[in-house]
Design a protein around this motif. Structure first.
Motif, short mmCIF file in Angstrom:
data_model
loop_
_atom_site.label_atom_id
_atom_site.label_comp_id
_atom_site.label_asym_id
_atom_site.label_seq_id
_atom_site.Cartn_x
_atom_site.Cartn_y
_atom_site.Cartn_z
N TRP A 100 22.26 4.15 24.29
CA TRP A 100 22.06 2.79 23.80
C TRP A 100 20.69 2.24 24.17
O TRP A 100 20.09 1.48 23.41
CB TRP A 100 23.18 1.88 24.33
N ALA A 101 20.17 2.66 25.30
CA ALA A 101 18.80 2.29 25.65
C ALA A 101 17.82 2.90 24.64
O ALA A 101 16.86 2.25 24.20
CB ALA A 101 18.46 2.75 27.06
N PHE A 102 18.08 4.15 24.25
CA PHE A 102 17.22 4.80 23.27
C PHE A 102 17.31 4.13 21.90
O PHE A 102 16.32 4.02 21.18
CB PHE A 102 17.58 6.29 23.15
N LEU A 131 13.88 12.10 20.59
CA LEU A 131 15.17 11.52 20.24
C LEU A 131 15.01 10.09 19.74
O LEU A 131 15.64 9.68 18.75
CB LEU A 131 16.10 11.57 21.46
N ILE A 132 14.17 9.32 20.41
CA ILE A 132 13.92 7.93 19.99
C ILE A 132 13.32 7.92 18.59
O ILE A 132 13.70 7.11 17.73
CB ILE A 132 12.99 7.24 21.00
N ALA A 133 12.37 8.82 18.32
CA ALA A 133 11.75 8.88 16.99
C ALA A 133 12.76 9.27 15.93
O ALA A 133 12.76 8.71 14.82
CB ALA A 133 10.59 9.87 17.00
N GLN A 159 17.99 19.51 20.76
CA GLN A 159 16.80 19.85 19.98
C GLN A 159 17.08 19.90 18.47
O GLN A 159 16.27 19.39 17.68
CB GLN A 159 16.20 21.17 20.47
N PRO A 160 18.19 20.49 18.00
CA PRO A 160 18.43 20.48 16.55
C PRO A 160 18.47 19.07 15.97
O PRO A 160 17.94 18.85 14.87
CB PRO A 160 19.78 21.20 16.41
#
Length: 402
Positions: A100-102, A131-133, A159-160
């Protein structure tokens, strides 16, 4: 397809000691392709390194989120959540503790891009920022790309998910490309090998030739204080040299800091030095900016970095561009940069005796030092300039899949 006029370059924990080569790429991207860039970081580095260009970069930190902006993000979250939850892969990500932070950081990133006209996210990481992107792309549709700077195992899980929607992914060596092909073969159509590079105008030979018989001989080593860099092996090799030739004059200066601002692996290095018989010959400089690094490179007679593993090694490139003879290890992707006996020397990792032999060989042979140094400079100018990665990025942003 034409390239965007301005992009976001995502760099974790900026400004760090190794971030200058990102800035060199940004400068070349603007100078040669007219593409501007805004640096966005996850948060301020624990111990920032204030390079002379950092103020000009004007980086934006995603965390911590100002309270006023957090209040504006919550309605965005409410609108976005149903769409995110509808995707099974994203639902799995959202079950993770930090997810949730991300998501909030992804929402803030999307707002920043809209406000500043940033039409692409180029991420110099495959860890949390990737992950954020990926989440930001699913929220806003803004395309993104990734750069893999080291082994996938260093960058955490999922990673996927991180790679699935990326427009393209740069990996910095053929060694890394082969490793990715083994674990994510379905992603290989978007992968291309693009090494990072150095500004060969800024990193150039010193004005005065280096002496043939320096006393003492000054070695420089540069990189994060981390076990992977092999500084314990360097200390042991120095001790071997000292025991072989007690009157041999040499000094070693190590530039770099650990990931905890001096409270982590640095203490292990200091303890190893205290136990050794060469503590008076080795100096830990801590983090230094580019101006001080250039001064250290000019003053040095040789460069040594006995990494246990190294994806490629910008520190080697900087030393080679300055015509320093370099000693590295034949580990990771270093062999794609240094050819043993032609433009540097390579030794096996974790072999202090072989390292001591290579150091002694260079100290004893000024002709070899000059020959290797000149070839090293030629190698970097030909194949590892900062413009090379900027050209590749501009082409990829324009949709050139050639």
């Amino acid at each position: 397809m034409t390239a965007p006029r301005k992009i976001a370059v995502l760099i974790p924990e900026f400004p760090g000691q190794t971030h200058s080569f990102f800035w060199r790429e940004i400068e070349a991207l603007d100078a040669f392709h007219g593409i501007g860039a805004q640096i966005v970081s996850t948060r301020l580095a624990p111990k920032p390194v204030w390079h002379d260009w950092v103020e000009q970069a004007g980086a934006i930190q995603l965390y911590p989120v100002p309270k006023a902006e957090l209040a504006r993000l919550l309605p965005d979250l409410a609108r976005t959540l149903p769409r995110l939850a509808a995707d099974p892969d994203t639902r799995r990500i959202l079950r993770q503790p930090k997810a949730w932070a991300f998501v909030l950081m992804a929402l803030r990133l999307a707002r920043i891009c809209r406000a500043r006209g940033l039409s692409h996210l180029h991420v110099h990481s495959c860890a949390n920022f990737a992950l954020i992107a990926a989440l930001c792309h699913r929220i806003s549709g803004i395309p993104y790309s990734l750069v893999l700077h080291g082994p996938l195992s260093d960058y955490g899980p999922d990673q996927p998910f991180k790679w699935k929607d990326a427009a393209f992914v740069f990996v910095i060596t053929e060694t890394l490309r082969a490793a990715v092909a083994q674990v994510m073969p379905a992603m290989m159509d978007k992968v291309r090998v693009v090494p990072m590079g150095v500004n060969t105008d800024q990193f150039s030979p010193p004005a005065a030739p280096r002496p043939d018989s320096p006393d003492p001989f000054l070695w420089l080593s540069c990189g994060r204080l981390n076990r992977i860099k092999g500084y314990d092996i360097l200390i042991e090799a120095a001790s071997i040299l000292h025991r072989r030739h007690p009157m041999l004059g040499f000094r070693i200066r190590i530039a770099g800091e650990d990931d905890h601002g001096g409270t982590g692996y640095r203490r292990e290095v200091e303890a190893a030095l205290a136990r050794s018989d060469v503590s008076d010959r080795i100096t830990l400089l801590g983090s230094i900016n580019q101006v001080l690094l250039r001064q250290e490179l000019d003053a040095a007679d040789g460069f040594v970095l006995p990494s246990r593993n190294e994806a490629l090694g910008v520190a080697y490139m900087e030393a080679m561009a300055c015509e320093l003879p370099v000693i590295g290890t034949d580990a990771g992707g270093v062999k794609e940069l240094i050819t043993h006996g032609r433009d540097g020397l390579l030794v096996p990792p974790e072999n202090p005796h072989a390292l001591a032999d290579a150091m002694e060989r260079l100290m004893d042979d000024p002709t070899l030092r000059r020959t290797l140094g000149k070839a090293a400079r030629q190698r970097i100018v030909a194949d590892f300039s900062a413009r090379r990665s900027a050209d590749a990025l501009a082409a990829a942003l324009a949709g050139d899949r050639a």
